[in-house]
Design a protein around this motif. Sequence first.
Motif, PDB file in Angstrom:
ATOM      1  N   THR A   1       0.670  -1.247   0.290  1.00 15.90           N
ATOM      2  CA  THR A   1      -0.068  -0.140   0.106  1.00 15.90           C
ATOM      3  C   THR A   1       0.933   1.097  -0.098  1.00 15.90           C
ATOM      4  OG1 THR A   1      -0.322   0.133   2.471  1.00 15.90           O
ATOM      5  CG2 THR A   1      -1.803  -0.887   1.104  1.00 15.90           C
ATOM      6  N   LYS A   2       0.233   2.425  -0.528  1.00 15.82           N
ATOM      7  CA  LYS A   2       0.990   3.574  -0.496  1.00 15.82           C
ATOM      8  C   LYS A   2       1.431   4.019   0.960  1.00 15.82           C
ATOM      9  CE  LYS A   2       0.495   8.032  -2.423  1.00 15.82           C
ATOM     10  NZ  LYS A   2      -0.039   8.853  -3.353  1.00 15.82           N
ATOM     11  N   ASP A   3       0.623   3.770   1.850  1.00 14.17           N
ATOM     12  CA  ASP A   3       0.863   4.228   3.330  1.00 14.17           C
ATOM     13  C   ASP A   3       0.810   3.074   4.390  1.00 14.17           C
ATOM     14  OD1 ASP A   3       1.443   5.792   5.499  1.00 14.17           O
ATOM     15  OD2 ASP A   3      -0.757   7.297   5.159  1.00 14.17           O
ATOM     16  N   LEU A   4       1.658   2.715   5.021  1.00 13.75           N
ATOM     17  CA  LEU A   4       1.861   1.661   5.873  1.00 13.75           C
ATOM     18  C   LEU A   4       1.881   2.255   7.233  1.00 13.75           C
ATOM     19  CD1 LEU A   4       1.314  -1.328   6.264  1.00 13.75           C
ATOM     20  CD2 LEU A   4       3.955  -1.353   5.756  1.00 13.75           C
ATOM     21  N   ILE A   5       1.212   2.093   8.162  1.00 11.60           N
ATOM     22  CA  ILE A   5       1.535   2.239   9.655  1.00 11.60           C
ATOM     23  C   ILE A   5       2.856   0.900   9.975  1.00 11.60           C
ATOM     24  CG2 ILE A   5       0.835   2.382  12.124  1.00 11.60           C
ATOM     25  CD1 ILE A   5      -1.738   3.605  11.055  1.00 11.60           C
ATOM     26  N   ALA A   6       3.857   1.573  10.461  1.00 13.40           N
ATOM     27  CA  ALA A   6       5.063   0.650  10.801  1.00 13.40           C
ATOM     28  C   ALA A   6       5.182   0.172  12.339  1.00 13.40           C
ATOM     29  CB  ALA A   6       6.003   1.182  10.248  1.00 13.40           C
ATOM     30  N   GLY A   7       4.525   1.286  12.880  1.00  6.88           N
ATOM     31  CA  GLY A   7       4.694   1.092  14.476  1.00  6.88           C
ATOM     32  C   GLY A   7       4.268   2.290  14.994  1.00  6.88           C
ATOM     33  N   TRP A   8       4.406   2.462  16.532  1.00  3.90           N
ATOM     34  CA  TRP A   8       4.038   3.445  17.179  1.00  3.90           C
ATOM     35  C   TRP A   8       4.635   3.660  18.422  1.00  3.90           C
ATOM     36  CZ3 TRP A   8       2.340   1.939  21.891  1.00  3.90           C
ATOM     37  CH2 TRP A   8       2.163   0.605  22.205  1.00  3.90           C
ATOM     38  N   MET A   9       4.573   4.842  18.970  1.00  3.13           N
ATOM     39  CA  MET A   9       5.249   5.293  20.332  1.00  3.13           C
ATOM     40  C   MET A   9       4.517   5.885  21.241  1.00  3.13           C
ATOM     41  SD  MET A   9       8.983   6.685  21.151  1.00  3.13           S
ATOM     42  CE  MET A   9       9.794   5.303  20.441  1.00  3.13           C
ATOM     43  N   VAL A  10       4.167   6.064  22.271  1.00  2.00           N
ATOM     44  CA  VAL A  10       3.531   6.887  22.987  1.00  2.00           C
ATOM     45  C   VAL A  10       4.511   7.646  24.013  1.00  2.00           C
ATOM     46  CG1 VAL A  10       1.693   7.489  24.844  1.00  2.00           C
ATOM     47  CG2 VAL A  10       1.583   5.487  23.262  1.00  2.00           C
ATOM     48  N   ILE A  11       4.397   8.941  23.940  1.00  5.32           N
ATOM     49  CA  ILE A  11       5.223   9.941  24.631  1.00  5.32           C
ATOM     50  C   ILE A  11       4.273  10.678  25.545  1.00  5.32           C
ATOM     51  CG2 ILE A  11       7.242   9.969  23.200  1.00  5.32           C
ATOM     52  CD1 ILE A  11       6.289  12.555  22.159  1.00  5.32           C
ATOM     53  N   ASP A  12       4.995  11.262  26.660  1.00  3.04           N
ATOM     54  CA  ASP A  12       4.489  11.951  27.723  1.00  3.04           C
ATOM     55  C   ASP A  12       5.263  13.310  27.916  1.00  3.04           C
ATOM     56  OD1 ASP A  12       2.551  13.055  29.626  1.00  3.04           O
ATOM     57  OD2 ASP A  12       2.747  11.386  30.766  1.00  3.04           O
ATOM     58  N   VAL A  13       4.897  14.294  27.191  1.00  2.16           N
ATOM     59  CA  VAL A  13       6.043  15.474  27.276  1.00  2.16           C
ATOM     60  C   VAL A  13       5.024  16.890  27.795  1.00  2.16           C
ATOM     61  CG1 VAL A  13       7.276  14.652  25.383  1.00  2.16           C
ATOM     62  CG2 VAL A  13       5.181  15.982  24.964  1.00  2.16           C
ATOM     63  N   ASP A  14       6.012  17.879  28.192  1.00  2.53           N
ATOM     64  CA  ASP A  14       5.548  19.034  28.534  1.00  2.53           C
ATOM     65  C   ASP A  14       4.739  19.813  27.904  1.00  2.53           C
ATOM     66  OD1 ASP A  14       6.424  18.638  31.170  1.00  2.53           O
ATOM     67  OD2 ASP A  14       8.539  19.217  30.840  1.00  2.53           O
ATOM     68  N   SER A  15       4.970  19.873  26.480  1.00  2.41           N
ATOM     69  CA  SER A  15       4.619  20.711  25.240  1.00  2.41           C
ATOM     70  C   SER A  15       4.510  20.217  24.041  1.00  2.41           C
ATOM     71  CB  SER A  15       5.344  21.977  25.173  1.00  2.41           C
ATOM     72  OG  SER A  15       6.663  21.691  24.676  1.00  2.41           O
ATOM     73  N   TYR A  16       3.556  20.718  22.965  1.00  2.00           N
ATOM     74  CA  TYR A  16       3.468  20.293  21.759  1.00  2.00           C
ATOM     75  C   TYR A  16       4.835  20.442  21.030  1.00  2.00           C
ATOM     76  CZ  TYR A  16       2.182  20.676  16.906  1.00  2.00           C
ATOM     77  OH  TYR A  16       2.052  20.491  15.616  1.00  2.00           O
ATOM     78  N   GLU A  17       5.572  21.440  21.451  1.00  4.48           N
ATOM     79  CA  GLU A  17       6.852  21.753  20.726  1.00  4.48           C
ATOM     80  C   GLU A  17       7.901  20.768  21.139  1.00  4.48           C
ATOM     81  OE1 GLU A  17       4.609  25.434  20.653  1.00  4.48           O
ATOM     82  OE2 GLU A  17       5.086  24.142  22.792  1.00  4.48           O
ATOM     83  N   ARG A  18       8.043  20.305  22.167  1.00  8.65           N
ATOM     84  CA  ARG A  18       8.709  18.997  22.633  1.00  8.65           C
ATOM     85  C   ARG A  18       8.303  17.885  21.926  1.00  8.65           C
ATOM     86  NH1 ARG A  18      13.432  16.966  23.507  1.00  8.65           N
ATOM     87  NH2 ARG A  18      13.323  15.141  25.127  1.00  8.65           N
ATOM     88  N   ALA A  19       6.901  17.603  21.671  1.00  8.96           N
ATOM     89  CA  ALA A  19       6.422  16.506  20.893  1.00  8.96           C
ATOM     90  C   ALA A  19       7.137  16.500  19.693  1.00  8.96           C
ATOM     91  CB  ALA A  19       4.846  16.327  20.892  1.00  8.96           C
ATOM     92  N   VAL A  20       6.944  17.897  19.060  1.00 10.21           N
ATOM     93  CA  VAL A  20       7.357  17.978  17.557  1.00 10.21           C
ATOM     94  C   VAL A  20       8.914  17.564  17.642  1.00 10.21           C
ATOM     95  CG1 VAL A  20       7.834  19.791  15.554  1.00 10.21           C
ATOM     96  CG2 VAL A  20       5.438  19.612  16.923  1.00 10.21           C
ATOM     97  N   GLU A  21       9.608  18.160  18.271  1.00  6.61           N
ATOM     98  CA  GLU A  21      11.212  18.016  18.393  1.00  6.61           C
ATOM     99  C   GLU A  21      11.701  16.419  18.274  1.00  6.61           C
ATOM    100  OE1 GLU A  21      14.648  18.779  21.487  1.00  6.61           O
ATOM    101  OE2 GLU A  21      12.850  19.885  21.759  1.00  6.61           O
TER     102      GLU A  21
END
Length: 135
Positions: free
Chosen positions: A81-101
């Motif tokens: 398929t053109k788009d395949l979900i290969a895995g995942w990770m859950v993080i718990d961070v202080d801010s959206y900016e940290r999540a993007v980083e």
Amino acid sequence: MAKYLLLKHYRGAPAAVNDVPMEQWTPEEVSAHVRYMREFAARLEATGEFVDGQALAPEGTFVRYDGEGRPPVTDGPFAETKDLIAGWMVIDVDSYERAVELAGELSAAPGAGGKPIHEWLELRPFYAAPPTITE
């Protein structure tokens, strides 16, 4: 703190990242990639930002309720398929900016030739509060 789901997507060529399908990587390249992922998770675990994560097999099954009492089951998704979900990770961070980083850093995991794979990561926040259920 806010929890985010990082969905690891492989887009474009079948199961390929950086134009080189993973099945064509050398054993050393696969090992380097897995080591990077483990070290990334371990570093976030040490800071309290890692919650959980898992790689997914490329094969799967779709299931839905059919109203007849027996859900239909179909093949898919497929590695082709053109788009395949290969895995995942859950993080718990202080801010959206940290999540993007962190998502950007994870996207740079090494692949063929040790070059960053630049894989797509979908960054999804968890609901801050569970939905309200009314009777």
